[in-house]
Design a protein around this motif. Structure first.
Motif, PDB file in Angstrom:
ATOM      1  N   LEU A  68       0.827  -1.209   0.000  1.00  0.00           N
ATOM      2  CA  LEU A  68       0.000   0.000   0.000  1.00  0.00           C
ATOM      3  C   LEU A  68       0.865   1.263   0.000  1.00  0.00           C
ATOM      4  N   LYS A  72       0.890   3.915  -3.161  1.00  0.00           N
ATOM      5  CA  LYS A  72       0.567   5.338  -2.998  1.00  0.00           C
ATOM      6  C   LYS A  72       1.698   6.213  -3.538  1.00  0.00           C
ATOM      7  N   ASN A  75       1.448   6.262  -7.135  1.00  0.00           N
ATOM      8  CA  ASN A  75       0.113   6.653  -7.606  1.00  0.00           C
ATOM      9  C   ASN A  75      -0.522   5.532  -8.446  1.00  0.00           C
ATOM     10  N   THR A  77      -3.268   3.098  -8.675  1.00  0.00           N
ATOM     11  CA  THR A  77      -4.611   2.957  -8.098  1.00  0.00           C
ATOM     12  C   THR A  77      -5.000   1.502  -7.861  1.00  0.00           C
ATOM     13  N   GLN A  80      -3.161   0.059  -4.965  1.00  0.00           N
ATOM     14  CA  GLN A  80      -3.719   0.501  -3.688  1.00  0.00           C
ATOM     15  C   GLN A  80      -4.983  -0.280  -3.351  1.00  0.00           C
ATOM     16  N   ALA A  81      -5.840  -0.463  -4.362  1.00  0.00           N
ATOM     17  CA  ALA A  81      -7.097  -1.182  -4.148  1.00  0.00           C
ATOM     18  C   ALA A  81      -6.838  -2.608  -3.674  1.00  0.00           C
ATOM     19  N   LYS A 106     -12.505   1.491   1.837  1.00  0.00           N
ATOM     20  CA  LYS A 106     -11.438   2.230   1.151  1.00  0.00           C
ATOM     21  C   LYS A 106     -11.069   1.538  -0.163  1.00  0.00           C
ATOM     22  N   ALA A 107     -11.015   0.206  -0.134  1.00  0.00           N
ATOM     23  CA  ALA A 107     -10.705  -0.552  -1.354  1.00  0.00           C
ATOM     24  C   ALA A 107     -11.783  -0.335  -2.409  1.00  0.00           C
ATOM     25  N   GLU A 110     -11.244   2.855  -4.283  1.00  0.00           N
ATOM     26  CA  GLU A 110     -10.147   2.786  -5.254  1.00  0.00           C
ATOM     27  C   GLU A 110     -10.534   1.973  -6.490  1.00  0.00           C
ATOM     28  N   LYS A 113     -12.762   4.125  -8.549  1.00  0.00           N
ATOM     29  CA  LYS A 113     -11.980   5.164  -9.220  1.00  0.00           C
ATOM     30  C   LYS A 113     -11.295   4.604 -10.464  1.00  0.00           C
ATOM     31  N   ALA A 114     -10.838   3.353 -10.374  1.00  0.00           N
ATOM     32  CA  ALA A 114     -10.138   2.719 -11.498  1.00  0.00           C
ATOM     33  C   ALA A 114     -11.101   2.107 -12.518  1.00  0.00           C
ATOM     34  N   GLU A 120     -14.701  -4.112  -8.000  1.00  0.00           N
ATOM     35  CA  GLU A 120     -15.807  -3.461  -7.297  1.00  0.00           C
ATOM     36  C   GLU A 120     -16.820  -4.501  -6.809  1.00  0.00           C
TER      37      GLU A 120
END
Length: 649
Positions: A68, A72, A75, A77, A80-81, A106-107, A110, A113-114, A120
């Motif tokens: 993680l 970050k 950057n 994504t 991070q997810a 939080k996952a 992300e 976002k991706a 998801e």
């Protein structure tokens, strides 16, 4: 009681693959990672290591956290997810659901976002499993249905099968929906076979065993449990649950020695892997076994072990069984104070089943239909008997026959009048029931309930939510009698009801001195936000006149705060005995924060509301407020006078 057989359906593949040479695998992976450059490949390797060692290596969370930090920095994504998902997965396996929920949310952000639909859907399913394990079945169903929708968009057969399994097992709870549970689980089983996914196949067999056990079909239950043991590896975390379930079957069939053997093996397996939910269930099975075999000391020991695990996980169903068992033990010892205390705790624990219970309503409706059918059949039989008698009398004498005809006509007329009277009573009762439903539910939802016997929760992409609250209400309540307090609150809330009805808004509920309503549900309305602003000013205007009268009487005025936010939410009917139309989602929480951060006599709105009304109303920017899992949100006061149309650019 609902099964726990789906609590660990949380990863991109089912928690099924057990690595025998895990130490060797870890060491080789660490060697590769040590010479890897600080790039996305290193993030992926760390995440793979965290995932593969999640069951037995406590360091797996450290690998995920290292991934993680690097993701970050880069950057990255998706990296991070995946890291956040692995941390959440670690906590799920350990039964620590509060941090698990936090990291999974939080996952989800992300992955969204991706634009990763598979990820998801995966995380939505994980969130549903967390809520299920915490006995919050209503929220679990909400997450599962959303996961199912996203999986269909992604055409992800594995994820669809997983969610079908989860939805099916929730339907196990009610006898009236167990056939529905079998249907969902069989669909999941066929999909698992189609893609040769042994994880979903094993889970489906296990879930079918639970359903058939609940239905009393022991042979079908035993067959499916055995099929599950054939599919799962003995070191899989589900194995403890299966052994415990087989023990339950043996106990039910009076084979106590075999039941005890399976319970002890189930506890041992679950302890080896540290699966606390199964440890709690196995300990409960052993406790109940010993209490039924007159060994209260051993029973108490296992109940206390189960209590530790259940308390750590906040597992409501298991806690309820523990409290009930301890109450019986202390009552048997004559310690009635402790027995009463544990019994009281058990009574106050209730399940939060996310689906609407319409069984009693369907039953009443079915009984009503049967009663009408019996009444009509009885009347037809009476008429037939009268007709036979009339024919016999007509043969003996014409005069007697004529008299009987008049008697029959009179009876028919009386029955006809009685039927009209009964139908009027039934129609009146139907109107009263419909009126009652419309008073507590939106018209669209009430009609769906009457038509289908159930109301389906719905997701709304854009809805407005309003909260009001009286400032310093506790102090005002201290100087008023209960009767005066309720009377004055009622007067205000009745006026609020009239105002929101005027603007086609939907009242949700009142909580103490708070009033909550929404716009754009259950029917989407593009004017909902503007109507809510108008309604807010009408409420403020009403309170000004109301306070003026109070001041003239020497009474303290009541000061009201109003907060509004717009966004997505889920709305539906909840409750087991008393129906209630309610809404859920971060939109509701943010609207509440807008109200609590507002000022008396002002309409405090979020940035999302401001963007919708700024062309019509002058607004005053007043800073930011922090919202959990959302971040900082801009706030504005709305001026009561609309902006000049010339200002529109």
């Amino acid at each position: 009681m609902l099964s726990r057989s789906l609590i660990l359906i949380v990863s991109m593949q089912l928690l099924f693959s057990i690595s025998f040479g895990q130490d060797k695998f870890r060491d080789s992976m660490l060697a590769v990672i040590a010479v890897q450059k600080e790039d996305t490949n290193k993030v992926n390797l760390l995440n793979k290591l965290a995932y593969e060692t999640r069951q037995q290596d406590p360091s797996s969370i450290d690998y995920a956290k290292q991934a993680l930090v690097l993701a970050k920095k880069l950057n990255y994504t998706i990296g991070q997810a995946q890291s956040l998902k692995n941390i959440g997965l670690f906590y799920i396996i350990k039964g620590e659901y509060v941090p698990a929920q936090e990291y999974c949310e939080k996952a989800l952000a992300e992955f969204t976002k991706a634009n990763d639909l598979v990820g998801e859907s995966n995380i939505l399913n994980n969130l549903g499993s967390i809520q299920f394990n915490m006995s919050n079945y209503s929220k679990a169903m909400e997450y599962y249905m959303k996961s199912y929708e996203v999986a269909q968009l992604a055409k992800d057969t594995f994820r669809i099968a997983t969610v079908l399994n989860n939805i099916g097992i929730i339907y196990l709870d009610k006898p009236s929906t167990r056939n529905l549970a079998i249907d969902y689980i069989n669909q999941a089983l066929e999909m698992g076979k189609k893609i040769n996914d042994r994880g979903n196949m094993g889970l489906s067999y296990m879930n079918l065993g639970d359903v058939y056990f609940a239905m009393g079909n022991d042979s079908a239950a035993f067959y499916n449990y055995i099929k599950a043991t054939e599919v799962f590896h003995p070191k899989d975390e589900m194995f403890g649950y299966i052994l415990n379930s087989i023990g339950n079957l043996y106990l039910k069939n009076n084979q106590g020695d075999l039941a005890l053997k399976y319970y002890e093996e189930a506890l041992k397996k679950s302890e080896e892997l540290g699966i606390k939910i199964y440890m709690a269930q196995s300990a409960l099975s052993l406790a109940e076994y010993y209490i039924n075999h007159n060994d209260p000391n051993k029973a108490k020991q296992y109940f206390e072990n189960a209590l530790v695990y259940a308390m750590e996980m906040k597992a409501g169903a298991e806690l309820k069984r523990v409290y009930g068992g301890l109450s019986r033990i202390y009552a048997g010892r004559g310690d009635f104070a402790k027995a009463y205390d544990f019994n009281n705790r058990a009574l106050h624990l209730t399940d939060s089943l996310s689906k609407f219970d319409a069984d009693s309503l369907r039953l009443q409706y079915s009984v009503g239909l049967k009663e009408k059918e019996i009444e009509l059949l009885t009347k037809d039989k009476d008429l037939q008997e009268l007709e036979i008698k009339r024919q016999k009398i007509a043969k003996n004498a014409l005069m007697a026959g004529l008299v009987m005809v008049f008697v029959i006509i009179f009876i028919l007329y009386r029955d006809y009048r009685n039927k009209i009277r009964i139908n009027k009573i039934l129609d009146k009762q139907k109107e009263e029931i419909e009126g009652l439903l419309l008073n507590i539910l939106p018209a669209e939802v009430a009609h769906e309930l009457q038509r289908d016997g159930a109301a389906t929760p719905k997701y709304f992409e854009h809805a407005a939510v309003l909260f009001t609250d009286f400032k310093s209400f506790t102090k005002m309540a201290d100087v008023l009698s209960p009767q005066e307090l309720v009377a004055e609150l009622n007067e205000c809330f009745m006026a609020f009801d009239d105002i929101i009805e005027k603007y086609s808004l939907e009242k949700i509920k009142t909580i103490g001195d708070s009033y909550m309503c929404a716009g754009g549900i259950p029917t989407p309305d593009p004017d909902a936000t503007m109507n809510m602003i108008k309604a807010s000013f009408d409420i403020i205007e009403y309170l000004k006149h109301w306070n003026k009268k109070r001041i003239e009487k020497g009474m303290t005025p009541w000061e009201l705060r109003i907060g509004i936010h717009v966004g997505p939410l889920v709305a539906g009917v909840v409750g087991k005995k008393k129906y209630a139309y309610d809404i859920w989602g971060s939109t509701v929480n943010i609207a509440s924060r807008m109200e609590s951060a507002g000022e008396p006599g002002q309409v405090n709105i979020s940035a999302s509301v401001y963007e919708l009304i700024k062309h019509r109303y002058d607004c005053i920017y007043r800073g930011k407020i922090s919202a959990k899992n959302i971040g900082e949100i801009d706030m504005y006061f709305v001026n009561q006078e609309p902006a000049n149309e010339a200002k529109i650019a």
